[in-house]
Write an enzyme that holds these catalytic residues in place. Sequence first.
Site, PDB file in Angstrom:
ATOM      1  CE1 TYR A   1       8.458  34.499 -15.086  1.00 32.62           C
ATOM      2  CE2 TYR A   1       6.093  34.591 -15.385  1.00 32.62           C
ATOM      3  CZ  TYR A   1       7.356  34.811 -15.859  1.00 32.62           C
ATOM      4  OH  TYR A   1       7.524  35.339 -17.097  1.00 32.62           O
TER       5      TYR A   1
ATOM      6  CB  THR B   1       3.234  28.048  -5.045  1.00 27.44           C
ATOM      7  OG1 THR B   1       2.766  27.463  -6.253  1.00 27.44           O
ATOM      8  CG2 THR B   1       4.444  27.276  -4.544  1.00 27.44           C
TER       9      THR B   1
ATOM     10  CG  ASP C   1       6.816  26.349 -11.779  1.00 30.76           C
ATOM     11  OD1 ASP C   1       7.847  26.331 -11.093  1.00 30.76           O
ATOM     12  OD2 ASP C   1       6.635  27.138 -12.715  1.00 30.76           O
TER      13      ASP C   1
END
Lengths: 720, 720
Positions: A450, A371, A362
């Site tokens: 997530y 993010t 990620d």
Amino acid sequence: MERRKFLSLLSLVLITFIVFIFIFDNLPSSTNFHSVNKAAVELELAQPPPRKLTRHVHVSDMASHPLDPLTVQEVNRVRSIVTTHALFKTAKKYALHSVVLEEPQKPSVLRWKEGDPLLPRKASVIARVDGGTHVMSVDLGSGRVEMVDVGEVSGYPTMTIEDMNTATFTPLESKEFNRTVVDRGVDLEDLACLPISTGWYGKKEEKRRLIKVQCYSMEDTTNFYMRPIEGLTVIVDMDTNQVVEISDNGKDIPIPKAANTEYRFAAQKNNIHHKIKPINPISIEQPKGPSFTVENGHMIKWANWEFHLKPDPRAGVIISRAMFRDPDTEELRNVMYKGMASELFVPYMDPSDAWYFKTYMDAGEYGFGLTAMPLDPLNDCPRNAYYMDGVFAAGDGRPYVRSNMVCVFESYTGDIGWRHSESPITGMEIREARPKVTLVVRMAASVANYDYIVDWEFQTDGVVKIKVGLSGILMVKATPYTNTNQVPNHDDLYGTLLSENVIGVIHDHFITFYLDMDVDGSDNSFVKVNLKRQQTSPGESPRTSYLKATRSTAKTEKDAQIKLKLYDPSEFHVINPNKKTRVGNPVGYKVVPAGTAASLLDLEDPPQKRGAFTNNQIWVTPYNRSEEWAGGLFVYQSHGEDTLATWSERDREIENKDIVLWYTLGFHHIPCQEDFPIMPTVSSSFSLKPVNFFERNPILGMPPNFEKDLPVCQAASSAS
Amino acid sequence: MERRKFLSLLSLVLITFIVFIFIFDNLPSSTNFHSVNKAAVELELAQPPPRKLTRHVHVSDMASHPLDPLTVQEVNRVRSIVTTHALFKTAKKYALHSVVLEEPQKPSVLRWKEGDPLLPRKASVIARVDGGTHVMSVDLGSGRVEMVDVGEVSGYPTMTIEDMNTATFTPLESKEFNRTVVDRGVDLEDLACLPISTGWYGKKEEKRRLIKVQCYSMEDTTNFYMRPIEGLTVIVDMDTNQVVEISDNGKDIPIPKAANTEYRFAAQKNNIHHKIKPINPISIEQPKGPSFTVENGHMIKWANWEFHLKPDPRAGVIISRAMFRDPDTEELRNVMYKGMASELFVPYMDPSDAWYFKTYMDAGEYGFGLTAMPLDPLNDCPRNAYYMDGVFAAGDGRPYVRSNMVCVFESYTGDIGWRHSESPITGMEIREARPKVTLVVRMAASVANYDYIVDWEFQTDGVVKIKVGLSGILMVKATPYTNTNQVPNHDDLYGTLLSENVIGVIHDHFITFYLDMDVDGSDNSFVKVNLKRQQTSPGESPRTSYLKATRSTAKTEKDAQIKLKLYDPSEFHVINPNKKTRVGNPVGYKVVPAGTAASLLDLEDPPQKRGAFTNNQIWVTPYNRSEEWAGGLFVYQSHGEDTLATWSERDREIENKDIVLWYTLGFHHIPCQEDFPIMPTVSSSFSLKPVNFFERNPILGMPPNFEKDLPVCQAASSAS
């Protein structure tokens, strides 16, 4: 037909729009998601009024510390320098994938003191220009651009937000895709698509920057993640914005229902419980305000701690120059030069066509900071929290502000710093206890479904606890099954049936932290303190065994590749071999693991090669400016030839040197129904704990709480 | 000479006094420690004014729940029944070592509902009468006493407080002892002695109830623990109050200095720091008060949880009938019938004469509840805490009240219950987060030097987190060394040099919890969900491996003897095989270990045989009323023939039966200088977590915080 044309047009308009909206605004407030759909609009009306959110424009911000991130002005300056550079002027197409401060050399930063002139400011830029990747060092003063040679590496830089957005539109260009979607019973207006990093599995993923797009129905829910159009995968070339391949092997799999998937408060009207007493308002209150200060936007000073804090598009947050004022000498002592989440590895455990490639990294693929969305005051962080904004660069190089990306607050849980009562054995009237107050730095990255909550918790006793909480929404798989009694063999589900037609697929999460410890200076050693059973000699003792601690100093990197073992336990110290306490112990900090999980994938499996930094829980490397990202600088589609594991394999000397400690926190996640439709937070942590760093308990002198100092509070409604 | 006579006389007077002081008072307020010394008196003056402590007399308390502990009246009734019993009337000497409620049979308790008449009240009494141990069941209604046959077992009951106190005086009866003390340079007036359980190592510890007394100098400090008279051990017979043996092998070892050992706030005047900003007042505030209720003194109701809470002299606290109201059905569902700390095992890692026997089993030897002292409001527990008193019986059977022994409070740390933000990928304006509020039940046992903080934390999502914090003062060893550079071989210290002449000896702590889970009913099974690497078949997938979960139900006890393995991970579920969720998953709870440590001692080493309940981290046994104490009912000097390990070895069936889960939380403690002179709290925990117990996230419907509901606070000084 008409609808499809409309959507294509809409896409074009939106894409054009996106290019312009990144200036001085945070991304999520823009309607850059392609589904301008009725469900969302209708649900919008039911939303509670938005909470107060202070927005800062940051146009006049000035850097004041050598590690301060690039300001809005500096990002603009980088853009004007770079875009007028020969490479860009002749380019057909380019995008800036990373624009961040190029930190000055460590010795210069260590020498720098408050009041000194600021060190020369440079930016590190990673750009894609006409299909090639370039790393540049940009001198903000002279305007000079230096091309950085990073050698032949396989991967691509972190995606831009524009890459991700564009990828989600691209499938709509394909008639075949649109037909498939409609055939699956999904109205194109209800389509929500996600860009999923492809990983690398061989030739198919080489020489092209690819992404796999999978889609969902957001009919009647904002929680489209629970409504996958299973088995439909579109491979998109991110450089050409073209559909490369469409595969659909889920035609017979129904799309799970929207019922019970909504999680927003406004949609919970039916969740009113008569027999369950609601929880009265509760709050951490500080009548005299918080005890920390934020100087020049980035220097945090609290109790004995001082450190530099900045948002980062890739790492999320970076803690630098963490120092602790020794209560005995009042001297400010170095603890850690730099700490950050370096990379994540999130492999899903389903080898089938639409799932095998889900092995996210990620930080390097999506940007753990890119993010990290604005935190929700009072719910993501308590009252009295300080919010810090991130200033990042969009793909075209323009700066934008991510408001409230990081929060800083003091926490008091009711826990005890230390205590002692004299027992009935002695009967002495002693009852001493000290409350435990900590300072938390928090961010929460929402990597699509997530949510990762990352806390750096600083304690007055010198401990730093790094905690990762997992929440948000599962990545689920649709199935024809509605009950486990229909499943011929339980084990073939690759997960748990969470609701009718919904499987929560088993997966792991690994978060690898970069911890450049500088314990009282840069030259440190890594010492294992191993506990082993000793048998006593006959006649030596009525005991036949005891545990003995043996210290061994790691000479080279391979000595410091550690797999934790419950039945062969060790403490892991980073010590300064050049400094001893009064009674002769080397000063140190130890890394204290708590609950964790190890990666069990085949070492030669492509995802594990790329995520090889999870092969051990602890590694120690000599400090090297170019070794900060555990999966390599370019992890997107990388082959795994430039990871922490390959660096460590060089087996360099690490004794009495500037060393970096790496720790991987892991979770195995076998989903359960409680994770549906949104997951209660699951946390784990590890700590950095002083070990003979102080001469004695550093919180010995802290005062207890006295009634007279505590706040006098009223319920808001009864307050004047 | 005169001084010794005076001390003997003083001892006698005090011993006589002790017999009378246990009535309606908590023990520590009595001056039952033999050192009525000048240091303590002088230091007394410097103490801050005592904080408010509400004292309840409890004379009129009435039991209202079948599990309510014995009341003051009931303890008095037991005493009058027992002491008029034939066994006692003819006895030369007796003492009651345990007087607690004999809990009614489980089915009766399960059938009982609020409003039903109270079940017949019985007491379980353990007494020593003229050198023999007797277990009695006393019917409080009829006054009938039934002798309970516990078979031939080796150990003795938990010491009484009087045993411990008397033992610390006994050495003073010996001229040899007094001479030795004076020879070591300690004024008898400054002597402080501790009663240390002997353990069992063979014949020497058999057929006599022995204790080893070691002493300290409290000259110039209340923290005498840091000033051991090293190597001086007096073996005392606790039944005859006679010195059995004196050994002194520490003649050449100096007594460490008092300097820097004091920890009380009043003695910290020199610890004022100019460069360190103090922490502003901080408090958990609840303007509308706490959200929990305490009904009839013992039933706690909070959010979805209901449970019965009582102090216990041996376990500390007992949680019973823990039930959770399902937010979907509003039905109250069983989770756990009974949970408590069953036993501790604390072996020190020094095989030498004065240390090898230090292998404490604090619950069964000292009483984890007997040593749980009054909590300090605002410092041991936050504001708004509810305090519960313990009613215990002294050795003569008289009741006494341990005030504020347990606290119950709501905690809000700023943590997040669940959250999700939509990411820049979708750009949807969603930002949902819920604050995490928990309910904590806390006690803190001060087993002489050490303090154990035990928290049962109930979460709204159904999780119960059991946390143990270690604080208090180290048990240290004196040494001639003042610097590590004098030590020929580092490893011979058996610990760390913490200060001049002071070694912190390496030791372990194990706390074994008894968890009688009743997941939606008593008949449960234990299921291991094992994660193993699967290799894919050639051509099956671009992946070569993934993790697969395999469920296996434990048929018998040996299937459920679990050693945790990082590289062979499992989840451990207690499920109800007779109840499934809507989609067919068995409802369950899992035990979630966090950081822990395993005992590494030789399995045949006498201490490890006695502490064999630590041979595994998890065990499951069929419910058996007589198997509650993991080290056996009588652990004092026991040989280890009646432990959880021996019960489990019977390998009884445990599938679809009423089963008990046992979990051992462990710590290796290699002391460091930060632990001197008092230790900052170190914590670890494990959790019981619902796994397919609910149909979906049970906190989905909880509201976020709104500014309007939070308190309005002022600094106390500025408040009207």
